[in-house]
Motif scaffolding. Sequence first.
Motif, PDB file in Angstrom:
ATOM      1  N   ALA A  13      -0.068   6.090   9.924  1.00 18.11           N
ATOM      2  CA  ALA A  13      -0.577   6.260   8.565  1.00 18.11           C
ATOM      3  C   ALA A  13      -2.032   5.812   8.536  1.00 18.11           C
ATOM      4  CB  ALA A  13       0.253   5.432   7.585  1.00 18.11           C
ATOM      5  N   ALA A  14      -2.802   6.420   7.655  1.00 20.67           N
ATOM      6  CA  ALA A  14      -4.210   6.052   7.506  1.00 20.67           C
ATOM      7  C   ALA A  14      -4.402   5.293   6.198  1.00 20.67           C
ATOM      8  CB  ALA A  14      -5.083   7.301   7.518  1.00 20.67           C
ATOM      9  N   SER A  15      -5.113   4.171   6.291  1.00 18.77           N
ATOM     10  CA  SER A  15      -5.467   3.406   5.097  1.00 18.77           C
ATOM     11  C   SER A  15      -6.596   2.456   5.449  1.00 18.77           C
ATOM     12  CB  SER A  15      -4.267   2.602   4.580  1.00 18.77           C
ATOM     13  OG  SER A  15      -4.637   1.829   3.459  1.00 18.77           O
ATOM     14  N   GLU A  16      -7.507   2.291   4.526  1.00 18.30           N
ATOM     15  CA  GLU A  16      -8.593   1.327   4.694  1.00 18.30           C
ATOM     16  C   GLU A  16      -8.206  -0.023   4.097  1.00 18.30           C
ATOM     17  OE1 GLU A  16     -11.618   1.998   6.231  1.00 18.30           O
ATOM     18  OE2 GLU A  16     -10.814   3.974   6.736  1.00 18.30           O
ATOM     19  N   GLY A  17      -7.021  -0.075   3.440  1.00 20.91           N
ATOM     20  CA  GLY A  17      -6.660  -1.283   2.712  1.00 20.91           C
ATOM     21  C   GLY A  17      -7.305  -1.206   1.334  1.00 20.91           C
ATOM     22  N   PRO A  18      -7.477  -2.324   0.644  1.00 20.48           N
ATOM     23  CA  PRO A  18      -7.047  -3.647   1.061  1.00 20.48           C
ATOM     24  C   PRO A  18      -5.529  -3.763   1.011  1.00 20.48           C
ATOM     25  CG  PRO A  18      -7.793  -3.733  -1.209  1.00 20.48           C
ATOM     26  CD  PRO A  18      -8.041  -2.328  -0.715  1.00 20.48           C
ATOM     27  N   PHE A  19      -5.007  -4.724   1.745  1.00 15.19           N
ATOM     28  CA  PHE A  19      -3.569  -4.941   1.809  1.00 15.19           C
ATOM     29  C   PHE A  19      -3.204  -6.233   1.085  1.00 15.19           C
ATOM     30  CE2 PHE A  19      -4.473  -2.799   6.001  1.00 15.19           C
ATOM     31  CZ  PHE A  19      -4.069  -1.544   5.576  1.00 15.19           C
ATOM     32  N   THR A  20      -2.016  -6.238   0.531  1.00 15.95           N
ATOM     33  CA  THR A  20      -1.431  -7.440  -0.043  1.00 15.95           C
ATOM     34  C   THR A  20      -0.252  -7.796   0.845  1.00 15.95           C
ATOM     35  OG1 THR A  20      -2.085  -6.728  -2.260  1.00 15.95           O
ATOM     36  CG2 THR A  20      -0.423  -8.472  -2.104  1.00 15.95           C
ATOM     37  N   LEU A  21      -0.450  -8.750   1.751  1.00 18.06           N
ATOM     38  CA  LEU A  21       0.567  -9.086   2.745  1.00 18.06           C
ATOM     39  C   LEU A  21       1.708  -9.872   2.102  1.00 18.06           C
ATOM     40  CD1 LEU A  21      -1.750 -10.159   5.699  1.00 18.06           C
ATOM     41  CD2 LEU A  21      -0.981  -7.869   5.049  1.00 18.06           C
ATOM     42  N   HIS A  22       2.930  -9.443   2.382  1.00 22.28           N
ATOM     43  CA  HIS A  22       4.103 -10.131   1.848  1.00 22.28           C
ATOM     44  C   HIS A  22       4.291 -11.433   2.626  1.00 22.28           C
ATOM     45  CE1 HIS A  22       8.173 -11.109   0.791  1.00 22.28           C
ATOM     46  NE2 HIS A  22       8.137 -10.200  -0.156  1.00 22.28           N
ATOM     47  N   PRO A  23       4.173 -12.585   1.954  1.00 21.99           N
ATOM     48  CA  PRO A  23       4.159 -13.863   2.675  1.00 21.99           C
ATOM     49  C   PRO A  23       5.470 -14.217   3.394  1.00 21.99           C
ATOM     50  CG  PRO A  23       4.210 -14.221   0.304  1.00 21.99           C
ATOM     51  CD  PRO A  23       4.021 -12.746   0.515  1.00 21.99           C
TER      52      PRO A  23
ATOM     53  N   VAL B  50       0.832  -1.195   0.000  1.00 24.74           N
ATOM     54  CA  VAL B  50       0.000   0.000   0.000  1.00 24.74           C
ATOM     55  C   VAL B  50       0.875   1.257   0.000  1.00 24.74           C
ATOM     56  CG1 VAL B  50      -0.222   0.109   2.526  1.00 24.74           C
ATOM     57  CG2 VAL B  50      -2.008   1.073   1.111  1.00 24.74           C
ATOM     58  N   ARG B  51       0.405   2.248  -0.742  1.00 23.28           N
ATOM     59  CA  ARG B  51       1.004   3.586  -0.687  1.00 23.28           C
ATOM     60  C   ARG B  51       0.025   4.476   0.059  1.00 23.28           C
ATOM     61  NH1 ARG B  51       5.051   5.588  -3.777  1.00 23.28           N
ATOM     62  NH2 ARG B  51       6.123   4.076  -5.087  1.00 23.28           N
ATOM     63  N   VAL B  52       0.533   5.296   0.952  1.00 24.06           N
ATOM     64  CA  VAL B  52      -0.337   6.184   1.718  1.00 24.06           C
ATOM     65  C   VAL B  52      -0.061   7.626   1.329  1.00 24.06           C
ATOM     66  CG1 VAL B  52      -0.595   4.600   3.654  1.00 24.06           C
ATOM     67  CG2 VAL B  52       1.263   6.253   3.675  1.00 24.06           C
ATOM     68  N   ALA B  53      -1.098   8.458   1.434  1.00 21.67           N
ATOM     69  CA  ALA B  53      -0.969   9.866   1.072  1.00 21.67           C
ATOM     70  C   ALA B  53      -0.235  10.659   2.144  1.00 21.67           C
ATOM     71  CB  ALA B  53      -2.350  10.472   0.827  1.00 21.67           C
ATOM     72  N   ASN B  54      -0.319  10.188   3.388  1.00 15.10           N
ATOM     73  CA  ASN B  54       0.254  10.957   4.490  1.00 15.10           C
ATOM     74  C   ASN B  54       0.792  10.005   5.545  1.00 15.10           C
ATOM     75  OD1 ASN B  54       0.924  13.097   6.104  1.00 15.10           O
ATOM     76  ND2 ASN B  54      -1.144  13.426   6.873  1.00 15.10           N
ATOM     77  N   ILE B  55       1.986  10.281   6.014  1.00 12.04           N
ATOM     78  CA  ILE B  55       2.602   9.503   7.079  1.00 12.04           C
ATOM     79  C   ILE B  55       3.166  10.511   8.077  1.00 12.04           C
ATOM     80  CG2 ILE B  55       4.800   9.263   5.857  1.00 12.04           C
ATOM     81  CD1 ILE B  55       4.922   6.402   7.040  1.00 12.04           C
ATOM     82  N   THR B  56       2.905  10.294   9.354  1.00 14.40           N
ATOM     83  CA  THR B  56       3.290  11.263  10.377  1.00 14.40           C
ATOM     84  C   THR B  56       4.132  10.597  11.450  1.00 14.40           C
ATOM     85  OG1 THR B  56       1.176  12.385  10.029  1.00 14.40           O
ATOM     86  CG2 THR B  56       2.375  12.928  12.046  1.00 14.40           C
ATOM     87  N   GLU B  57       5.273  11.193  11.769  1.00 10.75           N
ATOM     88  CA  GLU B  57       6.085  10.670  12.862  1.00 10.75           C
ATOM     89  C   GLU B  57       5.402  11.018  14.185  1.00 10.75           C
ATOM     90  OE1 GLU B  57      10.517  11.028  14.856  1.00 10.75           O
ATOM     91  OE2 GLU B  57      10.283  11.608  12.765  1.00 10.75           O
TER      92      GLU B  57
END
Length: 170
Positions: A119-129, A92-99
């Motif tokens: 970071a904010a995201s609703e997904g969906p995610f592709t989990l790296h196995p 996933v790529r997110v528009a905003n990431i905050t420390e």
Amino acid sequence: MADNPDEIFDVVDSTDKVVGTARRGVVHARGLLHRAVHIIVVRGNNDVFVQKRSMGKDSYPGRWDSSSSGHLDSGEGYETAAVRELEEELGVRVANITEIGSLSASEETGNEFVRIYKAASEGPFTLHPEEIEEGKWVSVLSLQDWIATRPEDFAPCFIKVWSTVRDHFA
């Protein structure tokens, strides 16, 4: 992406200043100070995504952890690593990431200086196995209860990460 003992990490001193480089296997075997990031992903209702570390991981396999985490490559900045780890591990790529926090290197962090991001995201995610066995959304209250009653389910660094930043998710 997977735990490659030949990856090159920056080795840092007690003030997080780079003093050299070494292979991952050497850094971990000798307990050298190095750098990592943890990213906590939340969705609209403020649920937190947690991942179960792959059984192939070289530390704490099968334990629950931050949404995404990883080491900095040699010469890489913390925020750049955080964005890269999200893409590698969750797809996933997110528009905003905050420390939102940081930890000094210690035994609990695996001798890593850690910067923590939200970071904010609703997904969906592709989990790296090779990295992640499974992932799930949990409410903040459920996560706090889970950590309190079954801390052995979690990687020790995540417990420290969460205790440092949990107020950002209240």
